[in-house]
Design an enzyme around this catalytic site. Structure first.
Site, short mmCIF file in Angstrom:
data_model
loop_
_atom_site.label_atom_id
_atom_site.label_comp_id
_atom_site.label_asym_id
_atom_site.label_seq_id
_atom_site.Cartn_x
_atom_site.Cartn_y
_atom_site.Cartn_z
N GLU A 185 8.39 22.40 41.00
CA GLU A 185 8.63 23.84 41.14
C GLU A 185 9.08 24.54 39.86
O GLU A 185 10.05 25.30 39.86
CB GLU A 185 9.66 24.08 42.26
CG GLU A 185 9.22 23.50 43.59
CD GLU A 185 10.28 23.59 44.69
OE1 GLU A 185 11.35 24.17 44.45
OE2 GLU A 185 10.02 23.08 45.80
N ASN A 213 4.55 18.78 41.01
CA ASN A 213 4.61 19.19 42.42
C ASN A 213 5.09 20.63 42.55
O ASN A 213 6.01 21.05 41.85
CB ASN A 213 5.60 18.25 43.14
CG ASN A 213 5.55 18.35 44.65
OD1 ASN A 213 4.48 18.31 45.25
ND2 ASN A 213 6.72 18.50 45.27
N HIS A 234 4.26 23.52 52.98
CA HIS A 234 5.15 23.86 54.09
C HIS A 234 4.50 25.08 54.75
O HIS A 234 4.71 26.21 54.33
CB HIS A 234 6.56 24.18 53.58
CG HIS A 234 7.22 22.99 52.96
ND1 HIS A 234 7.64 21.91 53.70
CD2 HIS A 234 7.51 22.69 51.67
CE1 HIS A 234 8.16 20.99 52.90
NE2 HIS A 234 8.10 21.45 51.66
N GLU A 250 4.19 17.59 51.05
CA GLU A 250 5.35 17.82 51.92
C GLU A 250 4.91 18.54 53.20
O GLU A 250 5.56 19.50 53.65
CB GLU A 250 6.41 18.66 51.19
CG GLU A 250 6.85 18.05 49.87
CD GLU A 250 7.91 18.86 49.12
OE1 GLU A 250 8.55 19.75 49.72
OE2 GLU A 250 8.11 18.58 47.92
N ASP A 278 4.27 20.21 56.57
CA ASP A 278 4.81 20.49 57.91
C ASP A 278 4.26 21.86 58.32
O ASP A 278 3.83 22.64 57.46
CB ASP A 278 6.34 20.41 58.01
CG ASP A 278 7.11 21.16 56.93
OD1 ASP A 278 6.59 22.16 56.39
OD2 ASP A 278 8.26 20.76 56.63
O1 9MR Z 1 14.16 18.63 52.84
C1 9MR Z 1 15.08 18.87 51.80
C2 9MR Z 1 16.41 19.33 52.40
O2 9MR Z 1 17.01 18.28 53.14
C3 9MR Z 1 17.33 19.81 51.29
O3 9MR Z 1 18.49 20.38 51.87
C4 9MR Z 1 16.61 20.83 50.44
C5 9MR Z 1 17.49 21.31 49.31
O4 9MR Z 1 16.88 22.30 48.61
O5 9MR Z 1 15.44 20.26 49.90
C6 9MR Z 1 14.52 19.93 50.88
O6 9MR Z 1 13.32 19.43 50.31
C7 9MR Z 1 12.60 20.32 49.47
C8 9MR Z 1 11.87 19.47 48.46
O7 9MR Z 1 12.76 18.63 47.79
C9 9MR Z 1 11.09 20.32 47.48
N1 9MR Z 1 10.19 21.21 48.15
C10 9MR Z 1 10.79 22.02 49.21
C11 9MR Z 1 11.52 21.13 50.20
C12 9MR Z 1 12.05 21.95 51.34
O8 9MR Z 1 13.02 22.87 50.89
#
Ligand code: 9MR
Length: 311
Positions: free
Chosen positions: A112, A161, A199, A229, A231
């Site tokens: 990101e 990513n 997402h 990722e 969903d």
């Molecule tokens: O799923 C992850 C969640 O448990 C954390 O609290 C969060 C913190 O920002 O990150 C989530 O995973 C993210 C991933 O690392 C990067 N892409 C977006 C995902 C969803 O926010």
């Protein structure tokens, strides 16, 4: 998976190891959780995940070495000079990748880093997120960290990513430009794959034909792609729950099909597999975004994915 199942860890483990072949830690490999202070490493949770994968013949993708979120909560990184900060980043990459060399086959190296209309327009024409890495290392930090990652584990697959970069549009144009830039350096940068988080919201998501076109143009640059990722939120759909679940099944089928049919697409990773444990509930409100329900029973979505793989 036909009986109603209790939330017992062995059930979770059984499904994870029998239905999937590629495991990614949701949080355990991020800088804050795994390396909360300069000399403090918390490898326990990540070790468990990698051990689990090995016991069950699964491969592992590390997520994520360089990300602006989930950094250590103290100020240790902020307080470093630019030079010290670069050293700290190098050390983080070498220590983490080095420990799991040969056991973690792929890494999301940078996550990101691009924003449309970003705060910083780099000389190479990519609009970068204003984060601590940019501030302390300058606009070539991305190139630098891929070079270190390649040195740390020359056999690892190195991935960039991001989110919102799956279809055709400004964000995916920016990602395309970044990859083209890295590939065209005099000494080319080892970057092997682009991850598309996906997402998704079942009520509005990128057209599969655009996703395929984007995958193909990236392939032409010499990188593979993955869906990283996945969903699918359904709460914004109208209709009965059964209708929403049917639409969700269709979305999963369409999206996974793009990857199944594209030679450049190497993997689909879901951001969890049971609605009992999903980041969506706490970040976006209650929803049912995954393949298995709260009782860890397969949903229509599961069959959508299964059908896509069986084509
Ligand atoms: O799923 C992850 C969640 O448990 C954390 O609290 C969060 C913190 O920002 O990150 C989530 O995973 C993210 C991933 O690392 C990067 N892409 C977006 C995902 C969803 O926010």
């Amino acid at each position: 998976i036909s009986n109603k199942i209790s939330d017992d860890f062995s059930t979770y483990e059984k499904l994870l190891s029998t239905q999937f072949s590629y495991l990614t830690p949701e949080n355990a490999a991020k800088w804050g959780p795994v390396h909360p202070h300069e000399d403090t490493w918390n490898f326990g949770p990540l070790d468990k995940i990698v051990d689990f994968a090995e016991q069950h013949g699964m491969e592992v993708k590390g997520h994520a070495l360089i990300w602006f979120m989930q950094l250590p909560q103290n100020d240790y990184l902020e307080n470093l000079s630019d030079q010290e900060f670069s050293e700290a980043v190098k050390n983080h990459i070498f220590t983490l990748m080095g420990r799991y060399k040969g056991r973690i086959q792929a890494w999301d190296v940078v996550n990101e880093a691009i924003v449309v209309n970003g705060a910083h327009e780099a000389d190479y024409g990519v609009s970068l997120r204003d984060n601590i890495f940019l501030q302390k290392m300058g606009e070539d930090y991305i190139e630098q960290v891929y070079r270190w990652a390649h040195q740390a584990d020359p056999k690892a697959k190195l991935i960039y990513n991001d989110f919102g970069n799956e279809g055709l549009g400004e964000k995916s144009d920016q990602v395309y430009k970044l990859i083209a830039h890295l590939k065209s350096r005099k000494q080319p940068v080892a970057i092997h794959e682009v991850g598309m988080q996906m997402h998704l919201d079942a009520s509005s998501y990128a057209n599969p034909a655009d996703i395929v076109a984007n995958m193909r143009r990236l392939e032409d640059l010499g990188v593979t792609v993955n869906i990283s990722e996945l969903d699918v939120q359904l709460k914004n759909l109208s209709g009965s729950q059964a209708q929403k679940l049917a639409k969700q099944k269709q979305v999963y089928f369409d999206i996974v099909s793009t990857c199944v049919h594209e030679p450049a697409c190497t993997a689909v990773t879901f951001w969890g597999f049971t609605d009992r444990h999903s980041w969506i509930d706490s970040w976006m409100g209650p929803d049912d975004p995954l393949l298995f329900d709260e009782d860890i029973l397969p949903k229509p979505a599961y069959y959508g994915v299964r059908n896509a793989f069986l084509q």
